[in-house]
Design an enzyme around this catalytic site. Structure first.
Site, PDB file in Angstrom:
ATOM      1  N   ASN A 167      37.018  40.630  36.169  1.00 59.40           N
ATOM      2  CA  ASN A 167      38.219  40.523  37.172  1.00 59.40           C
ATOM      3  C   ASN A 167      38.571  39.313  37.539  1.00 59.40           C
ATOM      4  O   ASN A 167      37.844  38.661  38.304  1.00 59.40           O
ATOM      5  CB  ASN A 167      37.673  41.353  38.356  1.00 59.40           C
ATOM      6  CG  ASN A 167      38.369  41.332  39.591  1.00 59.40           C
ATOM      7  OD1 ASN A 167      39.624  41.263  39.589  1.00 59.40           O
ATOM      8  ND2 ASN A 167      38.027  41.843  40.816  1.00 59.40           N
TER       9      ASN A 167
ATOM     10  N   LYS B 249      40.933  38.397  39.623  1.00 60.52           N
ATOM     11  CA  LYS B 249      41.539  38.488  40.791  1.00 60.52           C
ATOM     12  C   LYS B 249      42.695  37.816  40.984  1.00 60.52           C
ATOM     13  O   LYS B 249      43.705  37.835  39.819  1.00 60.52           O
ATOM     14  CB  LYS B 249      40.530  37.967  41.753  1.00 60.52           C
ATOM     15  CG  LYS B 249      39.117  38.722  41.712  1.00 60.52           C
ATOM     16  CD  LYS B 249      38.207  38.051  42.922  1.00 60.52           C
ATOM     17  CE  LYS B 249      36.875  38.897  42.592  1.00 60.52           C
ATOM     18  NZ  LYS B 249      36.066  38.699  43.729  1.00 60.52           N
TER      19      LYS B 249
ATOM     20  N   HIS C 208      38.726  48.283  44.905  1.00 63.95           N
ATOM     21  CA  HIS C 208      37.853  46.890  44.892  1.00 63.95           C
ATOM     22  C   HIS C 208      37.580  46.767  46.392  1.00 63.95           C
ATOM     23  O   HIS C 208      38.215  47.292  47.322  1.00 63.95           O
ATOM     24  CB  HIS C 208      38.394  45.787  44.277  1.00 63.95           C
ATOM     25  CG  HIS C 208      37.524  44.711  44.146  1.00 63.95           C
ATOM     26  ND1 HIS C 208      37.196  43.829  45.056  1.00 63.95           N
ATOM     27  CD2 HIS C 208      36.966  44.285  43.131  1.00 63.95           C
ATOM     28  CE1 HIS C 208      36.639  42.877  44.701  1.00 63.95           C
ATOM     29  NE2 HIS C 208      35.928  43.142  43.457  1.00 63.95           N
TER      30      HIS C 208
ATOM     31  N   GLU D 191      37.693  44.155  48.183  1.00 60.46           N
ATOM     32  CA  GLU D 191      38.645  43.310  48.709  1.00 60.46           C
ATOM     33  C   GLU D 191      39.965  44.095  49.014  1.00 60.46           C
ATOM     34  O   GLU D 191      40.632  43.941  50.026  1.00 60.46           O
ATOM     35  CB  GLU D 191      39.177  42.185  47.695  1.00 60.46           C
ATOM     36  CG  GLU D 191      37.970  41.253  47.662  1.00 60.46           C
ATOM     37  CD  GLU D 191      37.970  40.570  46.555  1.00 60.46           C
ATOM     38  OE1 GLU D 191      38.599  40.521  45.624  1.00 60.46           O
ATOM     39  OE2 GLU D 191      36.630  39.812  46.234  1.00 60.46           O
TER      40      GLU D 191
ATOM     41  N   GLU E  33      29.147  47.845  43.593  1.00 63.44           N
ATOM     42  CA  GLU E  33      29.381  46.329  43.903  1.00 63.44           C
ATOM     43  C   GLU E  33      28.962  46.199  45.615  1.00 63.44           C
ATOM     44  O   GLU E  33      29.821  46.456  46.301  1.00 63.44           O
ATOM     45  CB  GLU E  33      30.826  46.033  43.898  1.00 63.44           C
ATOM     46  CG  GLU E  33      31.197  45.844  42.429  1.00 63.44           C
ATOM     47  CD  GLU E  33      32.193  44.894  42.233  1.00 63.44           C
ATOM     48  OE1 GLU E  33      32.308  44.152  41.261  1.00 63.44           O
ATOM     49  OE2 GLU E  33      33.398  44.916  42.932  1.00 63.44           O
TER      50      GLU E  33
ATOM     51  N   GLY F 250      31.214  37.367  45.384  1.00 66.81           N
ATOM     52  CA  GLY F 250      31.469  36.141  45.524  1.00 66.81           C
ATOM     53  C   GLY F 250      30.660  35.062  46.520  1.00 66.81           C
ATOM     54  O   GLY F 250      31.071  34.004  46.995  1.00 66.81           O
TER      55      GLY F 250
ATOM     56  N   SER G 268      28.104  38.545  42.010  1.00 68.39           N
ATOM     57  CA  SER G 268      27.552  37.513  41.414  1.00 68.39           C
ATOM     58  C   SER G 268      26.820  37.245  40.108  1.00 68.39           C
ATOM     59  O   SER G 268      25.789  36.663  40.027  1.00 68.39           O
ATOM     60  CB  SER G 268      26.790  36.593  42.470  1.00 68.39           C
ATOM     61  OG  SER G 268      27.348  36.447  43.700  1.00 68.39           O
TER      62      SER G 268
HETATM   63  C1  PEP Z   1      34.006  41.307  41.943  1.00 70.18           C
HETATM   64  O1  PEP Z   1      35.065  40.639  42.440  1.00 70.18           O
HETATM   65  O2  PEP Z   1      34.204  42.375  41.402  1.00 70.18           O
HETATM   66  C2  PEP Z   1      33.010  40.356  41.927  1.00 70.18           C
HETATM   67  C3  PEP Z   1      31.916  41.028  41.297  1.00 70.18           C
HETATM   68  O3  PEP Z   1      32.956  39.004  41.916  1.00 70.18           O
HETATM   69  P1  PEP Z   1      31.915  37.946  41.844  1.00 70.18           P
HETATM   70  O4  PEP Z   1      31.207  38.060  40.429  1.00 70.18           O
HETATM   71  O5  PEP Z   1      32.601  36.731  42.106  1.00 70.18           O
HETATM   72  O6  PEP Z   1      30.746  38.313  42.875  1.00 70.18           O
END
Ligand code: PEP
Length: 254
Positions: free
Chosen positions: A9, A11, A96, A98, A168, A174, A214
């Site tokens: 992803n 983003k 997601h 976000e 998630e 993040g 992460s």
């Molecule tokens: C995501 O945005 O789906 C995600 C898992 O981000 P990150 O790997 O940066 O935590």
């Protein structure tokens, strides 16, 4: 046996130019890798460009980061399933965290989009996960069950098996904080249990559930070797071609 699926992803990152140098490295690194499904999810503005670069590449698929539930019309700034499919994308990330926290997405809108994605021959990657406050209040299962039942309402067994879920935990996205393999496995097993209640055990057994939060090369092996973790949705680490390729190779080697 569920085939693992690793998705990047990107983003709101990566211009077409930047994607070119990324792909020069990445496609070389994963050229021989056929043991896992690989998906790149660029921003809309780079979708067409990345799609062209993947023209003769069999083992890397394309996805979009969001879409609208209507087929067309007066929805300024929105993109339909057919527009995404036209660019040869096969997947679309929906709900997601976000989008849920910053752009007002709800289980209901995610559900509408999920149904329309299936109608448009796109495989949705539906994201769910609890906040830190909810985890601290021991509400993880309650939150996951509500998101699952709301986001996947009305899907038949076939649509469910063609849906990818991404667990998630919001506090791990993040932040550099990863769920422990035990925490992630417990959440994934619970998700599969709810899926079995919503359909049946055989269907639930076929649904792929990614972990996201992460993920990086250093924690890939222990997370991806958990029995109910069927891949990863990777944000930050997917922006570095070599790191993302390493995550894929480590998973494929398990
Ligand atoms: C995501 O945005 O789906 C995600 C898992 O981000 P990150 O790997 O940066 O935590």
């Amino acid at each position: 046996m569920r085939r693992k699926i690793i998705a990047a992803n990107w983003k709101m990152n990566m211009t077409q130019n930047e994607s070119d140098s990324y792909l020069d490295t990445f496609l070389r690194e994963v050229a021989e890798e056929k043991r896992v499904d690989i998906v790149l999810v660029p921003p809309f503005t780079a979708l067409s460009h990345v799609s062209q670069r993947l023209n003769n590449v069999q083992n890397v698929k394309l996805g979009a980061q969001n879409m609208h539930w209507e087929k067309g019309g007066a929805f300024t700034g929105e993109i339909s399933a057919a527009m995404i499919r036209e660019l040869f994308a096969r997947y679309v990330i929906l709900g997601h965290s976000e989008r849920r926290t910053l752009f007002g997405e709800t289980d209901e809108t995610v559900n509408r989009k999920t149904k329309v994605a299936h109608e448009g021959s796109l495989k949705p990657i539906v994201c769910i996960g609890e906040t830190l406050t909810e985890r601290d209040a021991n509400q993880v299962e309650q939150v996951l069950e509500k998101q699952l039942r709301g986001s996947l309402a009305g899907l038949d067994a076939k649509a469910l098996t063609e849906t990818v879920l991404a667990y998630e935990p919001v506090w791990a996205i993040g932040t550099g904080r990863t769920a422990t393999p035990e925490q992630a496995q417990a959440a994934h097993a619970f998700i599969r249990k709810v899926l079995a209640e919503m359909s049946d055990a055989a269907t639930a057994d076929k649904v792929r559930i990614q972990y996201g939060g992460s993920v990086k090369p250093g924690n890939t092996a222990e997370l991806m070797s958990q029995p109910d973790i069927d891949g990863a949705l990777v944000g930050g680490a997917s922006l570095v071609a070599r790191d993302f390729a390493e995550i894929i190779k480590l998973t494929a080697a398990l």
